[in-house]
Structure formats: structure tokens, C-alpha cells
Enzyme design. Structure first.
Site, PDB file in Angstrom:
ATOM      1  N   THR A 176       0.731  -1.138  -0.165  1.00  0.00           N
ATOM      2  CA  THR A 176       0.109  -0.302   0.155  1.00  0.00           C
ATOM      3  C   THR A 176       0.536   1.199   0.005  1.00  0.00           C
ATOM      4  OG1 THR A 176      -0.403   0.210   2.246  1.00  0.00           O
ATOM      5  CG2 THR A 176      -1.968  -1.418   1.390  1.00  0.00           C
ATOM      6  N   GLY A 218       2.884   1.947  -2.925  1.00  0.00           N
ATOM      7  CA  GLY A 218       3.801   1.757  -3.301  1.00  0.00           C
ATOM      8  C   GLY A 218       3.928   2.314  -4.276  1.00  0.00           C
ATOM      9  N   THR A 219       3.414   3.732  -4.596  1.00  0.00           N
ATOM     10  CA  THR A 219       3.633   4.844  -6.075  1.00  0.00           C
ATOM     11  C   THR A 219       4.709   5.872  -5.552  1.00  0.00           C
ATOM     12  OG1 THR A 219       1.762   5.981  -5.845  1.00  0.00           O
ATOM     13  CG2 THR A 219       0.926   4.518  -7.125  1.00  0.00           C
ATOM     14  N   SER A 220       4.860   5.896  -4.832  1.00  0.00           N
ATOM     15  CA  SER A 220       6.016   6.532  -4.214  1.00  0.00           C
ATOM     16  C   SER A 220       6.952   7.084  -3.598  1.00  0.00           C
ATOM     17  CB  SER A 220       5.271   8.211  -4.720  1.00  0.00           C
ATOM     18  OG  SER A 220       5.178   8.367  -3.193  1.00  0.00           O
ATOM     19  N   GLY A 221       8.278   6.642  -3.373  1.00  0.00           N
ATOM     20  CA  GLY A 221       8.678   7.232  -2.334  1.00  0.00           C
ATOM     21  C   GLY A 221       9.609   5.206  -1.595  1.00  0.00           C
ATOM     22  N   ILE A 222       9.463   4.745  -0.649  1.00  0.00           N
ATOM     23  CA  ILE A 222       9.227   3.677   0.033  1.00  0.00           C
ATOM     24  C   ILE A 222       8.216   3.000  -0.464  1.00  0.00           C
ATOM     25  CG2 ILE A 222       9.751   2.484   2.254  1.00  0.00           C
ATOM     26  CD1 ILE A 222      10.852   5.173   3.910  1.00  0.00           C
ATOM     27  N   GLY A 223       7.332   3.043  -0.978  1.00  0.00           N
ATOM     28  CA  GLY A 223       6.988   2.030  -1.959  1.00  0.00           C
ATOM     29  C   GLY A 223       7.212   1.657  -2.211  1.00  0.00           C
ATOM     30  N   SER A 274       7.598   4.128  12.484  1.00  0.00           N
ATOM     31  CA  SER A 274       8.024   6.135  12.546  1.00  0.00           C
ATOM     32  C   SER A 274       9.204   5.974  13.515  1.00  0.00           C
ATOM     33  CB  SER A 274       7.759   7.249  12.262  1.00  0.00           C
ATOM     34  OG  SER A 274       8.103   8.334  12.215  1.00  0.00           O
ATOM     35  N   TYR A 302       1.051  12.527  14.661  1.00  0.00           N
ATOM     36  CA  TYR A 302       1.282  11.387  13.597  1.00  0.00           C
ATOM     37  C   TYR A 302       2.440  10.637  14.517  1.00  0.00           C
ATOM     38  CZ  TYR A 302       5.380   9.938  10.842  1.00  0.00           C
ATOM     39  OH  TYR A 302       5.622   8.947  10.182  1.00  0.00           O
TER      40      TYR A 302
END
Length: 250
Positions: free
Chosen positions: A12, A14-19, A137, A150
Site C-alpha cells: 500500500t 506503493g506509487t512513490s518514495g519507500i513504497g 516511524s 502523527y
């Protein structure tokens, strides 16, 4: 290497960054992958970057019904699921006096409620054994100013690595967490930090990291690959901190 050969994986966010980087590494390790996102631009980009063999699905992590629909999509596409990397989340840093009830509820919905009910909906779909990795985190441990809500969402999510491992172990489902420190991702754009202050924010953050630099999505993804793979089969309910030593300073 092919540490995930034949594994079916859901990522989830998963379209940018770590994912996105994790999706690339999962593919390189032999997995079949589904990724989710909410931004039309990054959804389209992920389809291009990851190729036609990867199913890219729009799914709002805050919506329980959307997460239940996602679980049905996973079952229809894969039949069963070996790996879930629950990475979708929002990071909102504002002073306590600026929080509203709607903002509070949205943060908990995206970061805690949605992933929880996604896992519930996936219970009939998981194989035995299966691996779930939660992206939490270091802010679950660090009392950073402006991070109150957060950090609370991440502390709640982190605890699930233990409680759900205890509850689901008989089903062959082990749950672990990866807790990144400051990582080079499109974070600033999401936080709305003005360009004029970015250099100072960078400097302030770097001063807290003993390694003297930000981490990279690739470094976090490598930790996720380990937790997802059979190499970590005796790692249950654990937290893998990837933070350049940030938590050494409290």
C-alpha cells in the site's frame, strides 16, 4: 538474488518514495506485486515505472470500504497473498493549537484504522505462512515538537506488530515493523514547508542524525525485503529501526 521467488505481495502506498522502491526490490527478488495509491499522477507514473505485470490500484487508506474492496481485488488477482507491506500513510506536523477534529480523525483513519481493517479483510486471503510488514516511524519513540498526532498514530501502529503477531501466529501470519528515520522522500511537499525554510529544516534534521545524512528509500526497502522474506521467519513482532542512529540521541 531471488529471496521472494513466487511470492505474491501487496504494497500500500506503493506509487512513490519507500513504497515504490520496495516494489522495485520485490520485483527484483522474484515477487509478483500489487501496489496502491491515491494520487492519479503517481498512479500513472507507477504503471510506467513498474511495468504491465504489476497491478496498480487506486485505494484510499482512510476508507474501510475501500480497503475491503482492495482485499477482494487481491484475492481475485492472486488467489492468496504471501506478503503485505502496509506503507500508506500521511505525515502532518503542526502545533497542537492548530489541530482540528477532522484533521485528527483523518490522520488516524489513514495511518491506523484503514490498515487495521485491511489486515482484517485479508485474513482469509493470507497464506500460511505469511509475512506482514508495517511501516511505522522512529517518531513513535522520539518526542519531536509538532508531531503529537502523527507520532501517536505511529505508536499505535507499531504496537500492532506485537499484539497482532500474538493473535495471528496460529494462522501462520507474523507481523513486524520497519521504523525509518529521516528519509529523502517527497516529504516536504506534503508538509507544505516553504522553499525559503527548507534549507534550515534540512540543517536542523541533519544535526540530529549521527550518520550525518538522510536515509534513502532504497535503504529502508532493503529492510522490508528482509522482513518479508523467509530469511526472517524467526523474527516475529519485532521492530527494525533504520535511522542512521537518530534514536541514539533520544
Amino acid at each position: 538474488m531471488s529471496r521472494l521467488e513466487g511470492k505474491r505481495a501487496l504494497i500500500t502506498g506503493g506509487t512513490s518514495g519507500i513504497g515504490l522502491e520496495t516494489a522495485k526490490q520485490f520485483l527484483a527478488e522474484g515477487a509478483r506485486v500489487i501496489v496502491t495509491g491515491v494520487n492519479p499522477a503517481t498512479l500513472a507514473e507507477a504503471r510506467t515505472v513498474l511495468g504491465g505485470e504489476v497491478l496498480v490500484v487506486g485505494a484510499d487508506s482512510a476508507s474501510v470500504s475501500a480497503q475491503q474492496a482492495l482485499a477482494r481485488t487481491v484475492q481475485d488477482h492472486f488467489g492468496q497473498l504471501d506478503i503485505a507491506f502496509l506503507n500508506a500513510g500521511v505525515s502532518v506536523w503542526v502545533p497542537m493549537e492548530d489541530w482540528t477534529e477532522d484533521m485528527f480523525d483523518r490522520s488516524f483513519a489513514v495511518n491506523v484504522k484503514g490498515p487495521y481493517f485491511l489486515m482484517q479483510a485479508l485474513l482469509p486471503v493470507f497464506t500460511n505462512p505469511a509475512s506482514v510488514v508495517l511501516n511505522t516511524s522512529i517518531n513513535a519513540h522520539v518526542g519531536a515538537a509538532r508531531s503529537s498526532v502523527y507520532a501517536a498514530t505511529k505508536a499505535a501502529f507499531l504496537n500492532m506488530a506485537k499484539t497482532l503477531s500474538s493473535e495471528l501466529l496460529d494462522r501462520g501470519i507474523r507481523v513486524n515493523a520497519v521504523s525509518p528515520g529521516p528519509v529523502e522522500t517527497p516529504l516536504y511537499d506534503k508538509l507544505g514547508i516553504p522553499d525559503a525554510y527548507r534549507a534550515q529544516v534540512n540543517q536542523d534534521i541533519l544535526a540530529t542524525i549521527p550518520a550525518g545524512r538522510f536515509g534513502t528509500p532504497e535503504e529502508v526497502a532493503k529492510a522490508v525485503v528482509y522482513l518479508a522474506s523467509d530469511e526472517s521467519c524467526w523474527t516475529i513482532g519485532s521492530e527494525l529501526t533504520v535511522d542512521g542512529g537518530r534514536t541514539l540521541n533520544g
